[in-house]
Design a protein around this motif. Structure first.
Motif, short mmCIF file in Angstrom:
data_model
loop_
_atom_site.label_atom_id
_atom_site.label_comp_id
_atom_site.label_asym_id
_atom_site.label_seq_id
_atom_site.Cartn_x
_atom_site.Cartn_y
_atom_site.Cartn_z
N ALA A 133 -6.17 3.51 -6.49
CA ALA A 133 -6.98 2.73 -6.65
C ALA A 133 -8.37 2.00 -6.70
O ALA A 133 -8.38 0.84 -6.93
CB ALA A 133 -7.90 3.11 -4.83
N GLU A 145 -4.66 9.19 -5.75
CA GLU A 145 -4.60 8.30 -4.43
C GLU A 145 -5.80 7.83 -5.02
O GLU A 145 -5.69 6.04 -5.34
CB GLU A 145 -4.19 8.52 -3.17
CG GLU A 145 -4.49 7.42 -1.99
CD GLU A 145 -3.64 7.92 -0.54
OE1 GLU A 145 -4.49 7.86 0.11
OE2 GLU A 145 -2.76 8.58 -0.55
N TRP A 185 -10.24 5.00 5.15
CA TRP A 185 -9.74 3.56 3.80
C TRP A 185 -10.17 4.66 2.28
O TRP A 185 -10.78 5.17 2.55
CB TRP A 185 -10.20 2.10 3.99
CG TRP A 185 -9.80 1.60 4.98
CD1 TRP A 185 -9.81 1.23 5.63
CD2 TRP A 185 -8.35 0.54 4.71
NE1 TRP A 185 -9.36 0.95 6.67
CE2 TRP A 185 -8.60 0.34 6.06
CE3 TRP A 185 -7.83 0.24 3.44
CZ2 TRP A 185 -7.03 -0.98 6.11
CZ3 TRP A 185 -6.51 -0.69 4.21
CH2 TRP A 185 -6.13 -0.47 5.29
N ARG A 239 -7.15 -5.71 -0.30
CA ARG A 239 -7.16 -5.14 1.18
C ARG A 239 -5.25 -6.20 1.64
O ARG A 239 -4.43 -6.28 1.92
CB ARG A 239 -7.65 -4.69 2.83
CG ARG A 239 -8.35 -3.92 2.69
CD ARG A 239 -8.77 -3.90 3.79
NE ARG A 239 -9.87 -3.22 3.85
CZ ARG A 239 -10.47 -2.23 4.54
NH1 ARG A 239 -10.35 -3.15 6.04
NH2 ARG A 239 -11.64 -1.64 4.15
N GLU A 259 0.09 -6.65 -7.07
CA GLU A 259 -0.56 -5.19 -6.64
C GLU A 259 0.51 -3.85 -7.37
O GLU A 259 0.51 -3.27 -8.33
CB GLU A 259 -1.26 -5.10 -5.73
CG GLU A 259 -2.46 -5.92 -5.66
CD GLU A 259 -2.35 -7.19 -5.43
OE1 GLU A 259 -3.27 -8.14 -5.65
OE2 GLU A 259 -0.98 -7.46 -5.17
N ARG A 312 0.82 -1.29 0.26
CA ARG A 312 0.33 -0.31 0.39
C ARG A 312 1.50 1.24 -0.51
O ARG A 312 0.53 2.16 -0.83
CB ARG A 312 -0.76 -0.22 1.38
CG ARG A 312 -1.90 -0.87 1.16
CD ARG A 312 -2.95 -0.55 2.51
NE ARG A 312 -2.88 -0.53 3.51
CZ ARG A 312 -2.35 -1.96 4.76
NH1 ARG A 312 -3.12 -2.85 3.47
NH2 ARG A 312 -2.60 -1.52 5.36
N SER A 313 2.25 1.51 0.54
CA SER A 313 2.78 2.60 0.99
C SER A 313 3.70 2.76 -0.45
O SER A 313 3.70 3.61 -0.78
CB SER A 313 3.48 2.42 1.68
OG SER A 313 4.01 1.61 3.19
N LEU A 339 -6.57 1.99 -0.45
CA LEU A 339 -5.33 2.20 0.04
C LEU A 339 -5.59 3.41 1.59
O LEU A 339 -7.02 3.18 1.40
CB LEU A 339 -4.66 2.92 -0.72
CG LEU A 339 -4.40 2.50 -2.54
CD1 LEU A 339 -3.89 3.67 -3.75
CD2 LEU A 339 -2.99 1.42 -1.68
N ILE A 369 2.21 1.69 -3.30
CA ILE A 369 1.40 2.14 -4.27
C ILE A 369 1.01 3.53 -3.51
O ILE A 369 0.40 4.59 -4.91
CB ILE A 369 0.24 1.57 -4.54
CG1 ILE A 369 0.36 -0.01 -4.77
CG2 ILE A 369 -1.29 1.74 -5.34
CD1 ILE A 369 -0.52 -1.27 -4.58
N GLU A 370 0.46 4.08 -3.45
CA GLU A 370 0.59 5.53 -2.32
C GLU A 370 1.45 6.38 -2.91
O GLU A 370 0.94 7.27 -3.68
CB GLU A 370 0.15 5.84 -1.53
CG GLU A 370 -1.47 4.59 -0.86
CD GLU A 370 -1.54 4.70 1.41
OE1 GLU A 370 -0.75 5.38 1.95
OE2 GLU A 370 -2.14 3.90 1.69
#
Length: 304
Positions: A242, A238, A264, A271, A277, A134-135, A249, A137-138
């Motif tokens: 998502a 972001e 979220w 998740r 991903e 997640r980190s 995210l 991708i963000e």
């Protein structure tokens, strides 16, 4: 040659060459030099009373410096303009940094943590695999806006002066635009100017991510998710990312040992995510880059 024509060449050069290590090991990268200027102003002006006014003065000096350097470099002709723009765009280096996180996660969670720590400011020591993904991708989505689309946009609007002004302001925001005891007053002007300069590019970035992903039909939901972000701009790319790769995210994260409960983004998305991903997000980075390149080509044809 039009600004759009110059931008097309610069974008392609950046995509092919990226950041040549042999060069930046010998001379300081322009971003490093900008950081030194911001640091010098912070050291000299961020003292005593009237720090908000002094921060505004620092911002004005940075804008003036960016304008003057841009004008001087532009006077050397299109080759200098293309080279400078290519150096200050960051598509290939962004992809490489994000890819390292995916590659690290494929080796181990520990290696993924080490690699993602290079591109995010949050605590990484206790992250599990999905949190690392997640980190990454963000960071990919937000830096696509700050490091690629926004610089390209301001180059189209104002040439090298516009591009350099943006980069100076964005660098200042990343260094002093925080609500800490030292910088809350002094960095206020830089943070607000960065918000202003990213207002249009952040939304364009979201559109450029959503278009090739077929997610434009979810624009209302993207806008709703973006509104939950603490930044008026960062939430847009972001939220679009998502939806584009169907992952959730944001969510809880830790800074300096304190866990913060963030909402979220696209909470219905997956998740339990990992390197696959991240790879999908990298594909979306290139798709968005291609949309920006296509827009520049169209603008070049219309203005030539």
């Amino acid at each position: 040659m039009t600004m759009a024509g110059l931008l097309i060449i610069a974008m392609v050069l950046d995509a092919i060459l990226g950041e040549p290590k042999w060069l930046w090991q010998r001379v300081p990268h322009p971003a490093v030099l900008m950081g030194r200027v911001v640091g010098w102003l912070d050291e000299r002006l961020n003292t005593g009373n009237g720090r908000k006014a002094k921060g505004l003065l620092a911002l004005l000096l940075l804008i003036l410096l960016g304008y003057l350097i841009g004008q001087i470099l532009a006077a050397f002709g299109p080759i200098a303009e293309i080279a400078t723009a290519a150096v200050l765009l960051a598509q290939r280096s962004l992809v490489q940094h994000v890819q390292k996180v995916a590659d690290g996660l494929r080796m181990s969670v520990q290696q993924g943590r080490r690699n993602v720590a290079m591109i995010v400011s949050r605590d990484t020591a206790a992250m599990d695999g999905p949190a690392v993904a997640r980190s990454a991708i963000e960071s990919a989505a937000e830096n696509l806006s700050d490091g690629v689309i926004a610089p390209a946009f301001w180059f189209l609007i104002g040439g090298l002066p516009g591009l350099l002004i943006y980069k100076f302001v964005n660098t200042a925001d990343s260094m002093i635009g925080y609500r800490t005891p030292r910088h809350e007053q002094f960095g206020w002007a830089a943070a607000r100017m960065d918000d202003l300069l990213n207002l249009v590019p952040a939304r364009l970035t979201a559109l450029f991510i959503a278009l090739p992903a077929g997610a434009v039909g979810q624009w209302r939901l993207i806008r709703s998710d973006a509104a939950q972000h603490k930044s008026p701009n960062a939430g847009w790319p972001e939220a679009a990312m998502a939806r584009a790769i169907d992952v959730a995210l944001a969510g809880p994260r830790t800074y300096d040992g304190v866990t913060q409960q963030f909402a979220w983004v696209h909470s219905a998305g997956s998740r339990n995510i990992g390197p696959i991903e991240i790879d999908a997000a990298i594909t979306r980075l290139w798709h968005a880059w291609a949309v920006m390149l296509g827009a520049a080509i169209l603008l070049c044809l219309l203005t030539s």
